[in-house]
Enzyme design. Sequence first.
Site, PDB file in Angstrom:
ATOM      1  N   CYS A 151     -69.917 -41.695  38.241  1.00 29.30           N
ATOM      2  CA  CYS A 151     -71.012 -42.643  38.038  1.00 29.30           C
ATOM      3  C   CYS A 151     -70.491 -44.089  38.106  1.00 29.30           C
ATOM      4  O   CYS A 151     -70.216 -44.574  39.186  1.00 29.30           O
ATOM      5  CB  CYS A 151     -71.746 -42.328  36.741  1.00 29.30           C
ATOM      6  SG  CYS A 151     -73.438 -42.908  36.775  1.00 29.30           S
TER       7      CYS A 151
ATOM      8  N   HIS B 244     -73.046 -36.725  37.270  1.00 25.35           N
ATOM      9  CA  HIS B 244     -72.131 -36.362  36.175  1.00 25.35           C
ATOM     10  C   HIS B 244     -71.865 -34.859  36.211  1.00 25.35           C
ATOM     11  O   HIS B 244     -72.549 -34.090  35.515  1.00 25.35           O
ATOM     12  CB  HIS B 244     -72.755 -36.719  34.822  1.00 25.35           C
ATOM     13  CG  HIS B 244     -72.847 -38.181  34.572  1.00 25.35           C
ATOM     14  ND1 HIS B 244     -71.870 -38.883  33.901  1.00 25.35           N
ATOM     15  CD2 HIS B 244     -73.795 -39.086  34.899  1.00 25.35           C
ATOM     16  CE1 HIS B 244     -72.215 -40.150  33.825  1.00 25.35           C
ATOM     17  NE2 HIS B 244     -73.383 -40.299  34.424  1.00 25.35           N
TER      18      HIS B 244
ATOM     19  N   GLU C  67     -69.659 -33.197  34.851  1.00 23.52           N
ATOM     20  CA  GLU C  67     -69.097 -32.653  33.605  1.00 23.52           C
ATOM     21  C   GLU C  67     -70.123 -31.826  32.825  1.00 23.52           C
ATOM     22  O   GLU C  67     -69.751 -30.907  32.090  1.00 23.52           O
ATOM     23  CB  GLU C  67     -68.539 -33.778  32.714  1.00 23.52           C
ATOM     24  CG  GLU C  67     -69.548 -34.769  32.143  1.00 23.52           C
ATOM     25  CD  GLU C  67     -69.780 -35.981  33.036  1.00 23.52           C
ATOM     26  OE1 GLU C  67     -69.602 -35.862  34.257  1.00 23.52           O
ATOM     27  OE2 GLU C  67     -70.168 -37.052  32.514  1.00 23.52           O
TER      28      GLU C  67
HETATM   29  N1  GLN Z   1     -74.145 -48.409  34.379  1.00 22.12           N
HETATM   30  C1  GLN Z   1     -74.226 -47.727  35.628  1.00 22.12           C
HETATM   31  C2  GLN Z   1     -75.652 -47.454  36.051  1.00 22.12           C
HETATM   32  O1  GLN Z   1     -76.560 -47.570  35.278  1.00 22.12           O
HETATM   33  C3  GLN Z   1     -73.468 -46.425  35.559  1.00 22.12           C
HETATM   34  C4  GLN Z   1     -74.106 -45.426  34.668  1.00 22.12           C
HETATM   35  C5  GLN Z   1     -73.202 -44.297  34.277  1.00 22.12           C
HETATM   36  O2  GLN Z   1     -71.990 -44.377  34.481  1.00 22.12           O
HETATM   37  N2  GLN Z   1     -73.763 -43.269  33.694  1.00 22.12           N
HETATM   38  O3  GLN Z   1     -75.893 -47.109  37.181  1.00 22.12           O
END
Ligand code: GLN
Length: 571
Positions: free
Chosen positions: A399, A526, A528
């Site tokens: 992300c 994500h 994970e």
């Molecule tokens: N802050 C970034 C976004 O909103 C990444 C979000 C995250 O890593 N979950 O896109």
Amino acid sequence: MAQMKYVLVTGGVVSGLGKGVTASSIGLLLQSSGLRVTSIKIDPYLNADAGTMSPFEHGEVFVLDDGGEADLDLGNYERFLDVTLNKDNNITTGKIYSSVIERERRGDYLGKTVQVVPHITDAIQDWIQRVAHIPVDGRDGVPDVCVIELGGTVGDIESSPFIEALRQFQFRVGSKNMCVVHVSLVPVLGVVGEQKTKPTQHSVQVLRSLGLNPNLLAVRSTEMLEDPVRQKLASFCHVSTSAVLNLHDVSNVAHVPLMMEQQGAAVAIMEHFGLELKPLELTQWRLRAERADTKMPVVDIAMVGKYNGLSDAYLSVIKALQHAALAANHTLNIVWIEASHLEPKTKEEDSVKYQAAWQQLRSAMGVLVPGGFGDRGVEGKILAAEYARTSGTPYFGICLGMQVVVIEFARNVLGWEEANSTEFNPATPCPTVVFMPEGSTTHLGGTMRLGSRRTVLQTINCCAAKLYQAERFIDERHRHRYEVNPEMVPQFEEKGLLFVGKDESNQRMEIVELESHPYFVACQFHPEFKSRPMKPSPLFLGLILAATKQLDSYMQGAKTKLEAAAVSTAY
Ligand code: GLN
């Protein structure tokens, strides 16, 4: 089995005793005797969900397939039971009150005074009963057992409507169909190391004064409880000695269900329900517990984040790394690096931390930059990505960890010095990462791009396709507001940063890989959250295999020995 059975797990004395692991372990024992198990976590706070809470306060926000932003215990349940839960499996005070107030406004209670008892307590019971009947194991039909974990400690003001609802619930479903397990602590005092039962006695008194009797006690302690202590607990807490389970500290959590089984937990619960216990199938679980204790070569992975040392803030990432390391026959060592320490400092005392952080980064065999929000430490994460790219160190970004890859590449390879995300500099002249059009700038709760979304693989000749053993698409969970600016993609690709996974509209970048690098992979989702002990998440496995120099052989032979090992014994 016609009548749904409920196991209620409450906690006393202090928080953080591992009620979630206890509840998950109970679920696992019942599941391994052939029952279909679901679970509900009750969080008595006023937030509608965990999405707006800081990981500092409450640990990671666990994301579900349906986009629910939930307490991290739902991750424990999904991993232990290999189920897929829904947002309604996490009840909060906020959700219950909102539903009751909405109905009041609609006029559903016309003429009535709306009160905690019976309206809130009824709403809680209705919710539990409704959600308990929804299957979560991918099969049709109703689960047999629902494990309910009540967050907090008994006696908290916040949880009292839930306790009252659960007291009444015994009458609604029949007390034989509800088994109460109370988790508490026996501390050790003094030089002689006396095991003290009084805190547990008091918390059971509180529970009983609220109308709930424990059927089982699950007592946490550092060392095994002495027999007289166990007997004392039984006589003061209104349970039989055999109903006092002792969950003393163990080398890894995989031992917890085994320890509970050994002490007769499943037998006692089934006896309470008046059901016959079928033999438990725990062979795989036992192998896992033993394997996690086996001495294996160590793989050092640098985790460059901003909640360092707070393992709950990255719980699912850590679990996914552990699953992958075990599958690759290695013991995981996480090297925690505070991202901001990698940033050049002027003050002398900071420069010590700077030197140490860089030394740690350079000594690691692989680098992981997890998700994150806000600008603290972002420049450090960008430096970590640059280091991994230029040194050939395996890198995996999740992300924000993907967004920093793109920013770093824009600055240092394309020469766009002012490249940034509009999250960190809304006025940047070179917006490489931008706010997503469908996001909301006024409402921050539940408005991100959330939950399971499809990623279409652009080629079968990339690490991701090979690791996922997928040709066309994969589904993973998301939680973000910003995305790679699609207009800049051609320039990146020309220089070898390839977007090998995109969403179905072809506009949203999902997976990026760098050509001619041992392993430089990052994803917008994500992974994970879907890693399971038996099924390590492919991109995590890729990182560990690359870090331990096993990736090439794994990629070459579709069914290597390693893969076979990963499937049969590793968790
Ligand atoms: N802050 C970034 C976004 O909103 C990444 C979000 C995250 O890593 N979950 O896109």
